[in-house]
Design a protein around this motif. Structure first.
Motif, PDB file in Angstrom:
ATOM      1  N   LYS A   1      -6.551  10.914  -1.274  1.00 48.73           N
ATOM      2  CA  LYS A   1      -5.560  10.758  -0.201  1.00 48.73           C
ATOM      3  C   LYS A   1      -4.280  10.098  -0.727  1.00 48.73           C
ATOM      4  O   LYS A   1      -3.179  10.523  -0.408  1.00 48.73           O
ATOM      5  CB  LYS A   1      -6.168   9.926   0.932  1.00 48.73           C
ATOM      6  CG  LYS A   1      -5.266   9.733   2.118  1.00 48.73           C
ATOM      7  CD  LYS A   1      -5.972   8.922   3.198  1.00 48.73           C
ATOM      8  CE  LYS A   1      -5.032   8.635   4.357  1.00 48.73           C
ATOM      9  NZ  LYS A   1      -5.666   7.799   5.387  1.00 48.73           N
ATOM     10  N   ARG A   2      -4.426   9.065  -1.541  1.00 46.93           N
ATOM     11  CA  ARG A   2      -3.252   8.372  -2.088  1.00 46.93           C
ATOM     12  C   ARG A   2      -2.480   9.293  -3.040  1.00 46.93           C
ATOM     13  O   ARG A   2      -1.252   9.323  -3.025  1.00 46.93           O
ATOM     14  CB  ARG A   2      -3.663   7.091  -2.798  1.00 46.93           C
ATOM     15  CG  ARG A   2      -2.457   6.331  -3.351  1.00 46.93           C
ATOM     16  CD  ARG A   2      -2.752   4.882  -3.547  1.00 46.93           C
ATOM     17  NE  ARG A   2      -1.631   4.189  -4.134  1.00 46.93           N
ATOM     18  CZ  ARG A   2      -0.642   3.630  -3.455  1.00 46.93           C
ATOM     19  NH1 ARG A   2      -0.637   3.686  -2.138  1.00 46.93           N
ATOM     20  NH2 ARG A   2       0.338   2.987  -4.068  1.00 46.93           N
TER      21      ARG A   2
ATOM     22  N   TRP B   1       6.883   8.895  -9.358  1.00 44.71           N
ATOM     23  CA  TRP B   1       5.940   7.932  -8.763  1.00 44.71           C
ATOM     24  C   TRP B   1       4.907   7.661  -9.838  1.00 44.71           C
ATOM     25  O   TRP B   1       4.215   8.571 -10.286  1.00 44.71           O
ATOM     26  CB  TRP B   1       5.305   8.569  -7.537  1.00 44.71           C
ATOM     27  CG  TRP B   1       4.224   7.816  -6.830  1.00 44.71           C
ATOM     28  CD1 TRP B   1       3.030   7.381  -7.330  1.00 44.71           C
ATOM     29  CD2 TRP B   1       4.220   7.446  -5.444  1.00 44.71           C
ATOM     30  NE1 TRP B   1       2.291   6.777  -6.355  1.00 44.71           N
ATOM     31  CE2 TRP B   1       2.990   6.800  -5.183  1.00 44.71           C
ATOM     32  CE3 TRP B   1       5.127   7.611  -4.390  1.00 44.71           C
ATOM     33  CZ2 TRP B   1       2.662   6.308  -3.920  1.00 44.71           C
ATOM     34  CZ3 TRP B   1       4.781   7.124  -3.144  1.00 44.71           C
ATOM     35  CH2 TRP B   1       3.568   6.472  -2.911  1.00 44.71           C
TER      36      TRP B   1
ATOM     37  N   LYS C   1      -0.547  11.880  -1.047  1.00 44.64           N
ATOM     38  CA  LYS C   1       0.666  11.260  -0.497  1.00 44.64           C
ATOM     39  C   LYS C   1       1.748  11.160  -1.566  1.00 44.64           C
ATOM     40  O   LYS C   1       2.901  11.509  -1.337  1.00 44.64           O
ATOM     41  CB  LYS C   1       0.329   9.874   0.051  1.00 44.64           C
ATOM     42  CG  LYS C   1       1.538   9.096   0.526  1.00 44.64           C
ATOM     43  CD  LYS C   1       1.157   7.690   0.944  1.00 44.64           C
ATOM     44  CE  LYS C   1       2.387   6.900   1.312  1.00 44.64           C
ATOM     45  NZ  LYS C   1       2.066   5.537   1.725  1.00 44.64           N
ATOM     46  N   ALA C   2       1.380  10.688  -2.741  1.00 44.18           N
ATOM     47  CA  ALA C   2       2.340  10.549  -3.838  1.00 44.18           C
ATOM     48  C   ALA C   2       2.952  11.898  -4.193  1.00 44.18           C
ATOM     49  O   ALA C   2       4.172  12.026  -4.348  1.00 44.18           O
ATOM     50  CB  ALA C   2       1.659   9.933  -5.057  1.00 44.18           C
TER      51      ALA C   2
ATOM     52  N   GLU D   1       1.523   5.564 -10.862  1.00 47.80           N
ATOM     53  CA  GLU D   1       0.363   4.892 -10.281  1.00 47.80           C
ATOM     54  C   GLU D   1      -0.543   4.428 -11.421  1.00 47.80           C
ATOM     55  O   GLU D   1      -0.585   5.060 -12.479  1.00 47.80           O
ATOM     56  CB  GLU D   1      -0.362   5.899  -9.389  1.00 47.80           C
ATOM     57  CG  GLU D   1      -1.378   5.338  -8.471  1.00 47.80           C
ATOM     58  CD  GLU D   1      -0.773   4.617  -7.268  1.00 47.80           C
ATOM     59  OE1 GLU D   1      -1.391   3.625  -6.864  1.00 47.80           O
ATOM     60  OE2 GLU D   1       0.276   5.024  -6.759  1.00 47.80           O
TER      61      GLU D   1
ATOM     62  N   PRO E   1      -7.132   5.832  -8.032  1.00 41.18           N
ATOM     63  CA  PRO E   1      -6.925   5.959  -6.584  1.00 41.18           C
ATOM     64  C   PRO E   1      -7.715   7.122  -5.989  1.00 41.18           C
ATOM     65  O   PRO E   1      -8.137   8.026  -6.699  1.00 41.18           O
ATOM     66  CB  PRO E   1      -5.414   6.211  -6.472  1.00 41.18           C
ATOM     67  CG  PRO E   1      -5.056   6.850  -7.769  1.00 41.18           C
ATOM     68  CD  PRO E   1      -5.966   6.230  -8.797  1.00 41.18           C
ATOM     69  N   ASP E   2      -7.849   7.094  -4.680  1.00 38.51           N
ATOM     70  CA  ASP E   2      -8.533   8.190  -4.010  1.00 38.51           C
ATOM     71  C   ASP E   2      -7.584   9.389  -3.869  1.00 38.51           C
ATOM     72  O   ASP E   2      -6.381   9.275  -4.079  1.00 38.51           O
ATOM     73  CB  ASP E   2      -9.116   7.760  -2.665  1.00 38.51           C
ATOM     74  CG  ASP E   2      -8.074   7.265  -1.677  1.00 38.51           C
ATOM     75  OD1 ASP E   2      -6.878   7.594  -1.804  1.00 38.51           O
ATOM     76  OD2 ASP E   2      -8.458   6.535  -0.741  1.00 38.51           O
TER      77      ASP E   2
ATOM     78  N   PRO F   1       4.248   2.938  -5.055  1.00 32.51           N
ATOM     79  CA  PRO F   1       3.542   3.041  -6.338  1.00 32.51           C
ATOM     80  C   PRO F   1       3.726   1.752  -7.138  1.00 32.51           C
ATOM     81  O   PRO F   1       4.327   0.794  -6.649  1.00 32.51           O
ATOM     82  CB  PRO F   1       4.275   4.208  -7.013  1.00 32.51           C
ATOM     83  CG  PRO F   1       5.664   4.116  -6.476  1.00 32.51           C
ATOM     84  CD  PRO F   1       5.510   3.655  -5.043  1.00 32.51           C
TER      85      PRO F   1
ATOM     86  N   ASP G   1       0.804  -1.220   0.000  1.00 30.49           N
ATOM     87  CA  ASP G   1       0.000   0.000   0.000  1.00 30.49           C
ATOM     88  C   ASP G   1       0.837   1.271   0.000  1.00 30.49           C
ATOM     89  O   ASP G   1       0.357   2.330  -0.375  1.00 30.49           O
ATOM     90  CB  ASP G   1      -0.927   0.041   1.218  1.00 30.49           C
ATOM     91  CG  ASP G   1      -2.034  -0.997   1.130  1.00 30.49           C
ATOM     92  OD1 ASP G   1      -2.354  -1.427   0.009  1.00 30.49           O
ATOM     93  OD2 ASP G   1      -2.572  -1.364   2.197  1.00 30.49           O
ATOM     94  N   ASP G   2       2.083   1.174   0.441  1.00 27.45           N
ATOM     95  CA  ASP G   2       2.907   2.371   0.600  1.00 27.45           C
ATOM     96  C   ASP G   2       3.852   2.623  -0.568  1.00 27.45           C
ATOM     97  O   ASP G   2       4.722   3.478  -0.496  1.00 27.45           O
ATOM     98  CB  ASP G   2       3.700   2.295   1.910  1.00 27.45           C
ATOM     99  CG  ASP G   2       4.606   1.075   1.975  1.00 27.45           C
ATOM    100  OD1 ASP G   2       4.352   0.101   1.226  1.00 27.45           O
ATOM    101  OD2 ASP G   2       5.554   1.079   2.775  1.00 27.45           O
TER     102      ASP G   2
END
Length: 184
Positions: free
Chosen positions: A90-91, A81, A94-95, A83, A87-88, A67, A64-65
């Motif tokens: 929040k993710r 990063w 973070k990225a 992806e 994704p939401d 990419p 989960d932490d």
């Protein structure tokens, strides 16, 4: 008993005319048991689009932490990063806070259109985020190249990717839903 990943090998000759980057790569790609062939091939295509000697696949769906793909520069700073999916916020936040550049490869037309309509305004402030979308038709064609051992030729010019093996040749173009602002 847990299902094991399916391992694919890809030898790729890359001629990226947009970046003036030419590279031969031998990659090992592990397809997670819950991952479709189309998604795995999109992951490979994302790697090709950003090819670099230091670009690496991560644990992806198993972590989960991390990419799907990342690039650390010479000082071990997270420079890129990558992806996949929808994704939401929040993710993505973070990225964007952890990496100089973030690229999301969105797919699955119906779900992606709904996702984008609901989240596009929230993502406008993320200056280092780019979002590229691949439609279902092109994704299905991309999956036709899958073999346990692949030998591929990739040429990238003016944002278009030509990808071929010994039998097939594809022309792939992403829809650019969000373009990252330059890091100046």
């Amino acid at each position: 008993m847990a299902l094991k990943a399916t391992v694919y090998k890809a030898t790729i000759n890359i001629a990226d005319m947009d970046r003036h980057f030419f590279h031969d790569a031998s990659l090992t790609i592990a397809q997670h048991p819950s991952e479709t062939e189309q998604r795995m091939m999109l992951r490979l295509l994302a790697w090709i689009c950003h090819a670099d000697e230091n670009l690496r696949f991560t644990k992806g769906l198993s972590a989960d932490d991390e990419p799907e793909i990342w690039l650390h520069n010479d000082t071990m700073e997270l420079a890129l990063w990558i992806e996949l999916g929808l994704p939401d916020e929040k993710r993505l936040k973070k990225a964007c806070s952890q990496s100089r550049s973030v690229v999301l490869y969105a797919y699955s037309e119906r779900a992606a259109q709904v996702w984008w309509k609901g989240i596009s305004g929230k993502l406008a402030g993320y200056k280092n985020l780019a979002i590229r979308f691949l439609d279902d038709g092109q994704l299905a064609l991309l999956a036709t190249l899958i073999q346990r051992t692949m030998i591929l030729q990739a040429t990238i010019q003016d944002g278009t990717i030509w990808l071929s093996d010994d039998k097939n040749s594809l022309e792939i173009t992403f829809s650019e839903w969000k373009i990252a602002q330059s890091q100046g």
